[in-house]
Write a protein that holds these residues in place. Structure first.
Motif, PDB file in Angstrom:
ATOM      1  N   VAL A 159       0.776  -1.346   0.101  1.00 37.71           N
ATOM      2  CA  VAL A 159      -0.092  -0.103  -0.053  1.00 37.71           C
ATOM      3  C   VAL A 159       0.748   1.068   0.006  1.00 37.71           C
ATOM      4  O   VAL A 159       0.367   2.292  -0.283  1.00 37.71           O
ATOM      5  CB  VAL A 159      -1.313  -0.077   1.089  1.00 37.71           C
ATOM      6  CG1 VAL A 159      -1.923  -1.031   1.127  1.00 37.71           C
ATOM      7  CG2 VAL A 159      -0.472  -0.063   2.550  1.00 37.71           C
ATOM      8  N   GLN A 160       2.071   1.168   0.332  1.00 39.77           N
ATOM      9  CA  GLN A 160       3.030   2.139   0.641  1.00 39.77           C
ATOM     10  C   GLN A 160       3.931   2.433  -0.773  1.00 39.77           C
ATOM     11  O   GLN A 160       4.593   1.416  -0.869  1.00 39.77           O
ATOM     12  CB  GLN A 160       3.275   2.296   1.825  1.00 39.77           C
ATOM     13  CG  GLN A 160       4.192   3.859   2.213  1.00 39.77           C
ATOM     14  CD  GLN A 160       4.836   3.874   3.499  1.00 39.77           C
ATOM     15  OE1 GLN A 160       4.459   2.747   4.303  1.00 39.77           O
ATOM     16  NE2 GLN A 160       5.277   4.662   3.924  1.00 39.77           N
ATOM     17  N   THR A 161       4.175   3.790  -1.062  1.00 39.34           N
ATOM     18  CA  THR A 161       5.216   3.883  -1.918  1.00 39.34           C
ATOM     19  C   THR A 161       6.155   4.924  -1.783  1.00 39.34           C
ATOM     20  O   THR A 161       5.773   5.848  -0.897  1.00 39.34           O
ATOM     21  CB  THR A 161       4.567   4.031  -3.493  1.00 39.34           C
ATOM     22  OG1 THR A 161       3.893   5.488  -3.238  1.00 39.34           O
ATOM     23  CG2 THR A 161       3.654   3.142  -4.051  1.00 39.34           C
ATOM     24  N   ALA A 162       7.271   4.716  -2.242  1.00 47.50           N
ATOM     25  CA  ALA A 162       8.109   5.995  -2.059  1.00 47.50           C
ATOM     26  C   ALA A 162       8.800   6.433  -3.530  1.00 47.50           C
ATOM     27  O   ALA A 162       8.922   5.553  -4.410  1.00 47.50           O
ATOM     28  CB  ALA A 162       9.315   5.639  -1.108  1.00 47.50           C
ATOM     29  N   VAL A 163       9.493   7.688  -3.462  1.00 40.21           N
ATOM     30  CA  VAL A 163       9.647   8.069  -4.791  1.00 40.21           C
ATOM     31  C   VAL A 163      11.233   8.388  -4.537  1.00 40.21           C
ATOM     32  O   VAL A 163      11.837   8.885  -3.707  1.00 40.21           O
ATOM     33  CB  VAL A 163       9.097   9.594  -5.106  1.00 40.21           C
ATOM     34  CG1 VAL A 163       9.677  10.235  -6.435  1.00 40.21           C
ATOM     35  CG2 VAL A 163       7.513   9.586  -5.440  1.00 40.21           C
ATOM     36  N   TYR A 164      12.110   7.948  -5.556  1.00 37.98           N
ATOM     37  CA  TYR A 164      13.396   7.906  -5.533  1.00 37.98           C
ATOM     38  C   TYR A 164      13.755   8.742  -6.724  1.00 37.98           C
ATOM     39  O   TYR A 164      13.262   8.488  -7.888  1.00 37.98           O
ATOM     40  CB  TYR A 164      14.109   6.619  -5.741  1.00 37.98           C
ATOM     41  CG  TYR A 164      14.051   5.558  -4.444  1.00 37.98           C
ATOM     42  CD1 TYR A 164      15.039   5.785  -3.528  1.00 37.98           C
ATOM     43  CD2 TYR A 164      12.852   4.975  -4.218  1.00 37.98           C
ATOM     44  CE1 TYR A 164      15.214   5.066  -2.478  1.00 37.98           C
ATOM     45  CE2 TYR A 164      12.928   4.181  -2.771  1.00 37.98           C
ATOM     46  CZ  TYR A 164      14.108   4.348  -2.153  1.00 37.98           C
ATOM     47  OH  TYR A 164      13.934   3.405  -0.919  1.00 37.98           O
TER      48      TYR A 164
END
Length: 473
Positions: free
Chosen positions: A432-437
């Protein structure tokens, strides 16, 4: 003979510090050392060509053409996808970790062929054909290496005469021990010398190789790439024009028929615009099918295609199901094609147009439209219209992206010489959780790190700057 050559290939890959020549001479002198042009050709096949063309799956994940689809518990490709340094763990999955170790053994295979060529029996044409292939392959492999591990040649902040490239290995006698990195300019000079020799030998031999072997037309196409990287627009035009004088047929997508990527792939022997086919789709070399399916073509790329562009169905496969309604991935392959000659020439014309040589602007548009007419439904096709020199150049880059999005690191290499813009990758940390690199503009990661294993074997290799550990936000 074939079995022994395969053994040579395996050992050269496992023991890259040992020369091919040394291995050959330590074996039986009766069945290992090539005696004829035919056996030398077998050595070339076994030691300088590979079944996957030296494709490194991590390189597919660097640019803005790719995106992660969903959370994957054992995502081995995280370091490459998020541009992590080697210190982040999984050093064998850092971007470019395998291509160095893959290409240098093949370069040593080329060197061995060139060293034995004067000593074998056979006709002059047979020997020149094999030598020509070895020179062209070596040029291609160094082109890849220097554009992965060195700074862009013509970037405004680069100095190819002092910037470090990669070590030039030009003899089967040499090992990596103590070998230093040559400058970017020195590597490019060697590439051009190899191209000149390889093209001359192959043209002079008069032998026609099949599409799975490199040839003089591919040599000219590679030369056009090199001149684009160097900013030599006139030479790029000349090389591309030579390709098109030899071969100008294009796939006619409006008459392609129903898309069938598995039984009628774009990259195949029957494709009339294929010049040299050397590898499968980059997605096909992922470590597992499950991880391969975890990545898709990005929305950024898919939105770049216009209405009626047939490449969206013929080059791209759309997997539809209840759980994953739209996962798109490439079904193309690694090859040299006629389309690239038109695109390279169009850009070179556009670059000259930007330098106020305005007569070249229409020539660039002509090349772009020649390609596009073969890529669109007739009812949707329209000639390109541009507003100024910058717009024309941008349209050249956009068309090249649409045509060659999953082939041969074209997009990554172009981004490097377009000023190294910022790129974002969305990573699924869980379901459910994303991160932007983020790869920042002119980020040090635009120049890949030399693999740790190579550095350990040769302390004289000066490493590229090690980017900081990258964190998502």
């Amino acid at each position: 003979m074939k079995r022994n050559i395969l053994l040579l290939l395996l050992l050269s890959a496992l023991l890259p510090v040992s020369s091919c020549k040394k291995f050959l001479e330590e074996q039986s002198q009766t069945d290992i050392i090539p005696k004829s042009a035919s056996s030398l050709n077998e050595l070339l096949i076994g030691a300088a060509y590979t079944s996957n063309g030296g494709v490194d799956a991590t390189l597919r994940l660097l640019d803005d053409n790719i995106a992660e689809e969903k959370f994957f518990l054992t995502n081995d490709m995280f370091p490459a996808y998020t541009w992590q340094p080697q210190t982040a763990g999984k050093p064998d999955k850092v971007a470019g970790s395998m291509i160095w170790l893959s290409l240098y053994p093949m370069i040593l295979g080329c060197n061995s062929v060139l060293e034995y060529a004067p000593k074998v029996t056979g006709t002059t044409a047979e020997k020149e054909n094999v030598e020509g292939q070895a020179y062209l392959l070596r040029a291609f492999y160094y082109y890849q290496l220097v554009n992965l591990y060195g700074k862009p040649y013509s970037d405004r902040l680069s100095n190819p005469s002092t910037d470090l490239g990669v070590p030039l290995m030009l003899s089967a006698d040499l090992s990596f021990e103590g070998k230093k990195r040559n400058t970017v300019a020195e590597v490019y000079q060697q590439i051009l010398q190899d191209l000149d020799k390889g093209i001359l030998l192959m043209e002079r031999s008069g032998k026609n190789n099949n599409v799975f072997r490199i040839n003089h037309i591919a040599g000219y196409l590679l030369a056009s790439r090199i001149y684009l990287q160097m900013g030599n627009w006139q030479k790029a035009i000349e090389a591309s024009t030579t390709v098109l004088n030899y071969k100008s047929d294009l796939m006619d997508l409006p008459n392609w028929g129903a898309p069938d990527q598995n039984n009628k792939p774009v990259i195949e022997r029957q494709n009339i615009e294929s010049i040299w086919i050397y590898g499968p789709p980059s997605a096909a070399v992922f470590p597992s099918n499950s991880e391969n399916l975890n990545y898709r073509l990005s929305e950024n790329l898919m939105s770049a295609f216009e209405n009626g562009d047939l490449r969206t169905s013929i080059y791209i496969k759309d997997r539809r199901s209840i759980k994953r309604p739209s996962i798109v991935f490439a079904k193309v392959g690694q090859s040299f094609r006629v389309a690239e000659a038109l695109l390279n020439r169009a850009e070179a014309y556009a670059q000259l147009n930007k330098l106020d040589q305005t007569g070249n602007g229409q020539l660039a548009l002509n090349d772009l439209n020649t390609l596009r007419k073969k890529r669109f439904r007739p009812d949707a096709y329209q000639d390109l219209v541009v507003t100024d020199a910058d717009d024309l150049l941008q349209k050249c880059f956009e068309e090249k992206r649409r045509e060659l999005f999953d082939e041969d690191c074209h997009r990554w290499f172009d981004l490097r010489r377009m000023g190294m813009p910022s790129i974002n990758h969305v990573y699924y940390e869980n379901n459910v959780q994303t991160a932007v690199y983020t790869l920042q503009e002119r980020d040090p990661a635009y120049v890949l790190q030399i693999p740790k294993t190579a550095m350990e074997r040769n302390p004289n290799l000066i490493p590229n700057p090690d980017p900081a550990l990258r964190k998502g936000h």
